[in-house]
Enzyme design. Structure first.
Site, PDB file in Angstrom:
ATOM      1  N   GLU B  60       0.828  -1.526  -0.466  1.00 41.44           N
ATOM      2  CA  GLU B  60       0.096   0.528   0.253  1.00 41.44           C
ATOM      3  C   GLU B  60       0.665   0.940  -0.558  1.00 41.44           C
ATOM      4  O   GLU B  60       1.119   2.156  -1.084  1.00 41.44           O
ATOM      5  CB  GLU B  60      -1.060  -0.036   1.293  1.00 41.44           C
ATOM      6  CG  GLU B  60      -2.233  -0.800   1.354  1.00 41.44           C
ATOM      7  CD  GLU B  60      -2.057  -2.493   0.518  1.00 41.44           C
ATOM      8  OE1 GLU B  60      -1.197  -2.872   1.539  1.00 41.44           O
ATOM      9  OE2 GLU B  60      -2.899  -2.959   0.925  1.00 41.44           O
ATOM     10  N   HIS B 127     -11.816  -6.094   8.564  1.00 38.84           N
ATOM     11  CA  HIS B 127     -12.520  -6.359   6.658  1.00 38.84           C
ATOM     12  C   HIS B 127     -13.907  -5.123   7.213  1.00 38.84           C
ATOM     13  O   HIS B 127     -14.706  -5.045   6.469  1.00 38.84           O
ATOM     14  CB  HIS B 127     -12.589  -7.182   5.985  1.00 38.84           C
ATOM     15  CG  HIS B 127     -11.832  -8.255   5.213  1.00 38.84           C
ATOM     16  ND1 HIS B 127     -10.743  -8.855   6.764  1.00 38.84           N
ATOM     17  CD2 HIS B 127     -10.779  -8.546   4.736  1.00 38.84           C
ATOM     18  CE1 HIS B 127      -9.963  -9.162   6.002  1.00 38.84           C
ATOM     19  NE2 HIS B 127      -9.669  -9.301   4.800  1.00 38.84           N
TER      20      HIS B 127
END
Lengths: 366, 325
Positions: B60, B127
């Site tokens: 990322e 999540h």
């Protein structure tokens, strides 16, 4: 990929003209003289914040940046003043920036050599978070690849930054994408006070290149012609579509992390030995005389010119105006360019006055 | 015109912007051949090729950093975080590098970082997060968080065209549950402007993202059972916040409930409450109250997740308290 250790025995004399050989000397001399002037200004408390020297490392910055063209992009580290000078930064800009003047390149928003110019001279200013510029330069060079532009990027990191996740993620990404990027690891022995053997268990930082599937080259970072030669080869390879190269330049940091650092952690004699036997400017002066037959007066003329330049820009920088406080609120966003002044400052419009209270209403105690 | 889902609206927005501007490209994990974990980029690879739909390593920091570097040299990258929870891995890049680039170095940094966020889907702790408040106090960033398919497309197009870095949160609960009819032509919804999702007189609910729909449900129930007229404000953009819309609804109803899915402590409701205090305190007939998630990592089991996240019944109960104050 093979990791090579460069050898001067096999190297041509860098393919440089005599004028270019002198130009290299001028950039190294200018770097050292300008930093010495900054030390004087620092002691007079005219430098705002810290002062970070590249003493003993000038060949790394100058030799590598000299291998780039104007259209190529460079992301310097704090000890790469020389690379910025080569790439077109003006000594006056450097002094204004260190002295936080209102007409400094960042108008007082950033310190020392943390500034950039992506329009003309093509350097991208670093931030203090080590390793972060590797992903950024991966993106810069990804753009060149996407647009089929024959431009190359060069990013400097120190031995310490190779421990960061950003360094790993950035070079890995650039390697996969075959970005035209040269990653220069300037191994100067210390990250602040931490010696390289406490930074990594690897014997040689250049060995990390194999882990990314890119070529790695280790070179003598205090020999400016050698630095130029290996960087030029990596730049040419990148421009030809060969992707990333990792260079490890072996050098030594003769000053502390910054001027305030006493270097108490350095073993006795270590600094003195490097200064006496492996100063990049002294070594180059000797080579210019012995190998290329330059006369001492030619170099002295350059020294005089550099000193005069630095004297002149010092006067100009000192007389530059300071920053203007409210200017701090401008330029955070592209549009609008100005942020509201907080209400208790009173001298300008604010978010509060934009929603003025109804005059007919009292307060609860009234 | 046919209705499309929220996630299809995202894909349409990406596709139209990539067709309009050759500098727009997508960068993220599994966004190419696979079309993205939620299929938001499905079909883009075939249309635009590997040069503009780039499968990235699990990195990322590299994705966001590379986007920034590309943006400095004229590109307009759109980064996908596979789940927005993973944006924390790029937090340094976003807050220290991207957000400051223009201010400290006059470097243009028009990137979009988008990704699926939010709970109500039994996704567990990693999540389901809503990390918007972590970025609210980072000057230099913009934050968008739409609740409708129309806004998802229109605001994404605005975000891609914006000259500043935009974090674009897409609530994954809405991806396939919400549909909308896209206006014809170039449908762009400006950033920084809230929307009145439902008009009302007695009470305002200020909210965004998935809880807009819960607030609307609650408003209907309150009208039916209590005769209350509830206004629902969908903020749409969190940075900058639309102060004008907040002040207007407070002046209209004089009672405010701020609702969000993120945890209550340090959440955006605190900032909104403070602004109401500063901007229009005199118009209040009751204290501003918050409905938000409990201060725990979001748990997985349905009874636990349901207990922790704000539900329609919570909004109804809190609204009644406020109306009676």
């Amino acid at each position: 990929m093979a990791v090579r250790t460069s050898s001067r025995d096999t190297a041509p004399p860098a393919g440089l003209s005599r004028a270019q050989l002198l130009e290299l000397y001028r950039w190294m001399r200018l770097t050292r003289t300008l930093e010495e002037r900054l030390v004087a200004l620092y002691r007079q408390t005219k430098v705002v914040g810290g002062l970070f020297r590249s003493l003993g490392q000038e060949a790394c910055a100058v030799g590598s940046a000299f291998a780039l063209e104007r259209r190529d992009v460079l992301s310097p580290l704090i000890r790469n003043l020389g690379s910025m000078l080569v790439k077109g930064a003006e000594p006056l800009e450097i002094l204004r920036q260190y002295m936080a003047k209102g007409n400094s390149p960042t108008r007082g928003r950033e310190l020392n050599i943390h500034f950039g110019d992506v329009v003309d001279r093509n350097f991208v200013g670093q931030i203090s978070h080590l390793g972060d510029m590797v992903p950024v330069m991966a993106g810069v060079t990804l753009t060149f690849k996407m647009r089929n532009e024959p431009r190359v990027g060069l990013v400097y990191v120190g031995d310490g930054a190779t421990s960061t996740g950003a360094f790993h993620e950035g070079i890995n990404f650039a390697a996969v994408q075959r970005c035209p990027l040269v990653v220069v690891v300037e191994n100067n022995g210390y990250a602040y006070s931490t010696p390289t053997n406490r930074q990594t268990a690897a014997d040689r930082l250049v060995d990390k290149a194999a882990g990314y599937g890119v070529p790695g080259v280790r070179a003598d970072g205090n020999d400016v012609l050698e630095v130029y030669r290996v960087t030029r080869a990596a730049v040419d390879n990148a421009r030809a579509g060969g992707g990333v190269t990792l260079l490890e330049l072996m050098t030594y940091r003769r000053k502390g992390h910054a001027e305030h650092d006493s270097q108490s952690y350095v073993p006795p004699g270590e600094i003195e030995t490097w200064a006496a036997t492996n100063d990049p400017v002294d070594r180059y002066v000797a080579r210019l005389a012995d190998e290329f037959g330059f006369d001492a007066s030619e170099l002295a003329a350059i020294d005089d010119e550099v000193r005069a330049t630095v004297d002149a820009v010092t006067d100009e920088a000192e007389s530059a105006p300071p920053c203007d406080g409210p200017d701090a609120l401008r330029g955070v966003y592209a549009d609008p360019g100005e942020m509201p002044v907080l209400w208790y400052r009173g001298e300008a419009s604010s978010a509060v006055t934009a929603h003025e209270r109804p005059v007919s209403w009292g307060t609860h105690d009234g | 015109m046919a209705e499309i889902t929220f996630v299809e609206a995202i894909r349409e927005g990406l596709l139209e912007e990539m067709e309009r501007d050759p500098n727009v490209f997508c960068l993220g994990e599994d966004i190419g051949r696979y079309g993205g974990a939620f299929k938001a980029t499905d079909g883009l690879l075939d249309r635009f090729g590997e040069g503009r739909v780039i499968d990235a390593p699990i990195s990322e920091a590299a994705i966001v950093g590379a986007a920034a570097g590309a943006a400095h040299y004229g590109m307009r990258p759109v980064c996908e975080m596979q789940f927005i929870d993973f944006i924390s891995c790029a937090y340094d890049m976003l807050t220290n590098y991207v957000a400051t680039a223009r201010y400290r170095a006059m470097l243009p940094c028009p990137i979009v970082v988008r990704g699926p966020s939010g709970g109500y889907v039994r996704g567990g702790p990693f999540h389901s997060q809503n990390p918007e408040a972590a970025f609210l106090h980072t000057p230099g960033l913009k934050i968008a968080y739409p609740s409708t398919a129309e806004d998802a497309k229109g605001m994404l197009k605005a975000a891609i065209r914006d000259d500043d870095p935009v974090l674009f949160f897409e609530h994954k609960y809405l991806y396939r549950r919400i549909k909308g009819t896209m206006p014809s032509g170039d449908h762009v919804v400006p950033l920084g402007k809230a929307r009145v999702a439902r008009e009302g007189r007695d009470l305002s609910i200020i909210t965004y993202a998935a809880t807009v729909w819960k607030a609307l449900e609650a408003a209907e129930e309150l009208e039916r059972s209590d005769g209350l007229s509830v206004e629902v404000i969908d903020l749409r953009s969190l940075l900058p916040l639309d102060d004008d819309a907040i002040v207007a609804t407070v002046r209209k109803t004089n009672r405010v409930l701020v609702v969000h899915e993120d945890t209550v402590t340090g959440g955006i409701a605190g900032e909104i409450t403070a602004r109401i205090n500063e901007l229009c305190f005199e118009w209040l007939d009751a204290p501003v109250r918050r409905v938000a998630a409990h201060d725990v990592p979001l748990p997985y089991a349905p009874p636990l997740e349901d207990f922790v996240l704000p539900q329609t019944s919570d909004i109804v109960r809190a609204s009644r308290w406020l109306a009676a104050y």
